[in-house]
Design a protein around this motif. Structure first.
Motif, PDB file in Angstrom:
ATOM      1  N   ALA A  20     -12.502  11.051 -26.335  1.00 47.44           N
ATOM      2  CA  ALA A  20     -11.701   9.913 -25.873  1.00 47.44           C
ATOM      3  C   ALA A  20     -12.065   9.452 -24.467  1.00 47.44           C
ATOM      4  O   ALA A  20     -11.206   9.107 -23.676  1.00 47.44           O
ATOM      5  CB  ALA A  20     -10.228  10.252 -25.973  1.00 47.44           C
ATOM      6  N   GLY A  21     -13.354   9.481 -24.142  1.00 42.55           N
ATOM      7  CA  GLY A  21     -13.800   8.991 -22.846  1.00 42.55           C
ATOM      8  C   GLY A  21     -13.971  10.060 -21.789  1.00 42.55           C
ATOM      9  O   GLY A  21     -14.626   9.833 -20.778  1.00 42.55           O
ATOM     10  N   SER A  22     -13.402  11.227 -21.987  1.00 41.84           N
ATOM     11  CA  SER A  22     -13.612  12.343 -21.071  1.00 41.84           C
ATOM     12  C   SER A  22     -14.842  13.105 -21.547  1.00 41.84           C
ATOM     13  O   SER A  22     -15.043  13.273 -22.745  1.00 41.84           O
ATOM     14  CB  SER A  22     -12.398  13.269 -21.049  1.00 41.84           C
ATOM     15  N   ILE A  34     -16.097  14.749 -16.288  1.00 38.81           N
ATOM     16  CA  ILE A  34     -15.617  13.478 -15.781  1.00 38.81           C
ATOM     17  C   ILE A  34     -14.443  13.046 -16.656  1.00 38.81           C
ATOM     18  O   ILE A  34     -14.525  13.099 -17.881  1.00 38.81           O
ATOM     19  CB  ILE A  34     -16.737  12.412 -15.755  1.00 38.81           C
ATOM     20  N   ILE A  35     -13.366  12.669 -16.005  1.00 43.96           N
ATOM     21  CA  ILE A  35     -12.184  12.171 -16.698  1.00 43.96           C
ATOM     22  C   ILE A  35     -11.870  10.804 -16.099  1.00 43.96           C
ATOM     23  O   ILE A  35     -11.683  10.693 -14.876  1.00 43.96           O
ATOM     24  CB  ILE A  35     -10.987  13.118 -16.533  1.00 43.96           C
ATOM     25  N   PRO A  36     -11.834   9.763 -16.930  1.00 34.21           N
ATOM     26  CA  PRO A  36     -11.599   8.425 -16.388  1.00 34.21           C
ATOM     27  C   PRO A  36     -10.159   8.261 -15.880  1.00 34.21           C
ATOM     28  O   PRO A  36      -9.253   8.963 -16.335  1.00 34.21           O
ATOM     29  CB  PRO A  36     -11.875   7.498 -17.574  1.00 34.21           C
ATOM     30  N   PRO A  37      -9.960   7.333 -14.932  1.00 32.79           N
ATOM     31  CA  PRO A  37      -8.602   7.033 -14.484  1.00 32.79           C
ATOM     32  C   PRO A  37      -7.776   6.489 -15.634  1.00 32.79           C
ATOM     33  O   PRO A  37      -8.339   5.958 -16.575  1.00 32.79           O
ATOM     34  CB  PRO A  37      -8.800   5.952 -13.404  1.00 32.79           C
ATOM     35  N   PRO A  38      -6.504   6.599 -15.643  1.00 38.45           N
ATOM     36  CA  PRO A  38      -5.676   7.106 -14.546  1.00 38.45           C
ATOM     37  C   PRO A  38      -5.490   8.626 -14.561  1.00 38.45           C
ATOM     38  O   PRO A  38      -4.974   9.183 -13.595  1.00 38.45           O
ATOM     39  CB  PRO A  38      -4.329   6.414 -14.778  1.00 38.45           C
ATOM     40  N   ASN A  43     -15.020  10.387 -11.436  1.00 42.81           N
ATOM     41  CA  ASN A  43     -16.241  10.934 -10.832  1.00 42.81           C
ATOM     42  C   ASN A  43     -16.584  12.262 -11.493  1.00 42.81           C
ATOM     43  O   ASN A  43     -15.694  12.991 -11.939  1.00 42.81           O
ATOM     44  CB  ASN A  43     -16.045  11.166  -9.325  1.00 42.81           C
ATOM     45  N   TRP A  44     -17.877  12.587 -11.518  1.00 41.79           N
ATOM     46  CA  TRP A  44     -18.294  13.881 -12.037  1.00 41.79           C
ATOM     47  C   TRP A  44     -17.830  14.963 -11.071  1.00 41.79           C
ATOM     48  O   TRP A  44     -18.011  14.849  -9.862  1.00 41.79           O
ATOM     49  CB  TRP A  44     -19.807  13.926 -12.211  1.00 41.79           C
ATOM     50  N   GLU A  45     -17.225  16.017 -11.615  1.00 45.45           N
ATOM     51  CA  GLU A  45     -16.718  17.140 -10.831  1.00 45.45           C
ATOM     52  C   GLU A  45     -17.306  18.435 -11.386  1.00 45.45           C
ATOM     53  O   GLU A  45     -17.420  18.594 -12.598  1.00 45.45           O
ATOM     54  CB  GLU A  45     -15.191  17.185 -10.899  1.00 45.45           C
ATOM     55  N   LEU A  46     -17.652  19.352 -10.493  1.00 47.09           N
ATOM     56  CA  LEU A  46     -18.283  20.613 -10.873  1.00 47.09           C
ATOM     57  C   LEU A  46     -17.353  21.777 -10.536  1.00 47.09           C
ATOM     58  O   LEU A  46     -16.831  21.860  -9.424  1.00 47.09           O
ATOM     59  CB  LEU A  46     -19.606  20.793 -10.127  1.00 47.09           C
ATOM     60  N   TYR A  47     -17.195  22.675 -11.501  1.00 41.95           N
ATOM     61  CA  TYR A  47     -16.337  23.839 -11.300  1.00 41.95           C
ATOM     62  C   TYR A  47     -17.043  25.116 -11.743  1.00 41.95           C
ATOM     63  O   TYR A  47     -17.794  25.113 -12.711  1.00 41.95           O
ATOM     64  CB  TYR A  47     -15.026  23.687 -12.082  1.00 41.95           C
ATOM     65  N   ASP A  48     -16.779  26.197 -11.015  1.00 48.54           N
ATOM     66  CA  ASP A  48     -17.225  27.539 -11.377  1.00 48.54           C
ATOM     67  C   ASP A  48     -16.063  28.158 -12.158  1.00 48.54           C
ATOM     68  O   ASP A  48     -15.030  28.507 -11.577  1.00 48.54           O
ATOM     69  CB  ASP A  48     -17.529  28.344 -10.116  1.00 48.54           C
ATOM     70  N   MET A  49     -16.219  28.254 -13.460  1.00 51.77           N
ATOM     71  CA  MET A  49     -15.119  28.677 -14.317  1.00 51.77           C
ATOM     72  C   MET A  49     -14.795  30.175 -14.204  1.00 51.77           C
ATOM     73  O   MET A  49     -13.728  30.598 -14.602  1.00 51.77           O
ATOM     74  CB  MET A  49     -15.401  28.301 -15.769  1.00 51.77           C
ATOM     75  N   LYS A  50     -15.718  30.964 -13.633  1.00 51.90           N
ATOM     76  CA  LYS A  50     -15.426  32.392 -13.450  1.00 51.90           C
ATOM     77  C   LYS A  50     -14.537  32.615 -12.238  1.00 51.90           C
ATOM     78  O   LYS A  50     -13.597  33.397 -12.294  1.00 51.90           O
ATOM     79  CB  LYS A  50     -16.720  33.194 -13.308  1.00 51.90           C
ATOM     80  N   THR A  51     -14.839  31.932 -11.134  1.00 53.21           N
ATOM     81  CA  THR A  51     -14.060  32.135  -9.909  1.00 53.21           C
ATOM     82  C   THR A  51     -12.927  31.135  -9.761  1.00 53.21           C
ATOM     83  O   THR A  51     -12.040  31.336  -8.937  1.00 53.21           O
ATOM     84  CB  THR A  51     -14.962  32.044  -8.667  1.00 53.21           C
TER      85      THR A  51
END
Length: 106
Positions: A20-22, A34-38, A43-51
């Motif tokens: 659905a756009g995400s 990336i998750i569109p507004p609202p 914006n593309w976001e980066l996460y370390d899923m372990k920490t």
């Protein structure tokens, strides 16, 4: 689930995801999304899923090389699976309502 392996996917495996756009792409401990507004920033976001499994600390500015690598991988995923971007303003709940009112879905 059987305990025979420590992980389902290897740390080198790249996994793309779109709903659905995400969009997201996973590799090892990293998740680029990336998750569109609202709901999101758009914006593309980066996460370390372990920490950081709660996705509070966006690492995109600290790790631009990983962002580029995973963004390029997501582009390949889009091309391989013919992912079509949703229109601006797309709302999955509104679309679900429209789909449920179509002939044959009552």
């Amino acid at each position: 689930m059987t305990g025979k392996t420590a992980a389902v996917h290897s740390d080198d495996e790249i996994i793309g995801y779109e709903l659905a756009g995400s969009s997201a792409v996973f590799r090892g401990k990293y998740k680029l999304m990336i998750i569109p507004p609202p709901e999101g920033t758009g914006n593309w976001e980066l996460y370390d899923m372990k920490t950081n499994p709660s996705e509070i600390n966006n690492l995109s500015k600290e790790k631009p090389a990983i962002v580029k690598e995973l963004r390029d991988a997501y582009t390949s995923y889009e091309e391989e699976y013919n992912i079509v971007p949703v229109p601006i303003g797309y709302n999955p709940i509104d679309q679900l309502t429209k789909n449920s009112k179509r002939e044959g879905h009552n």
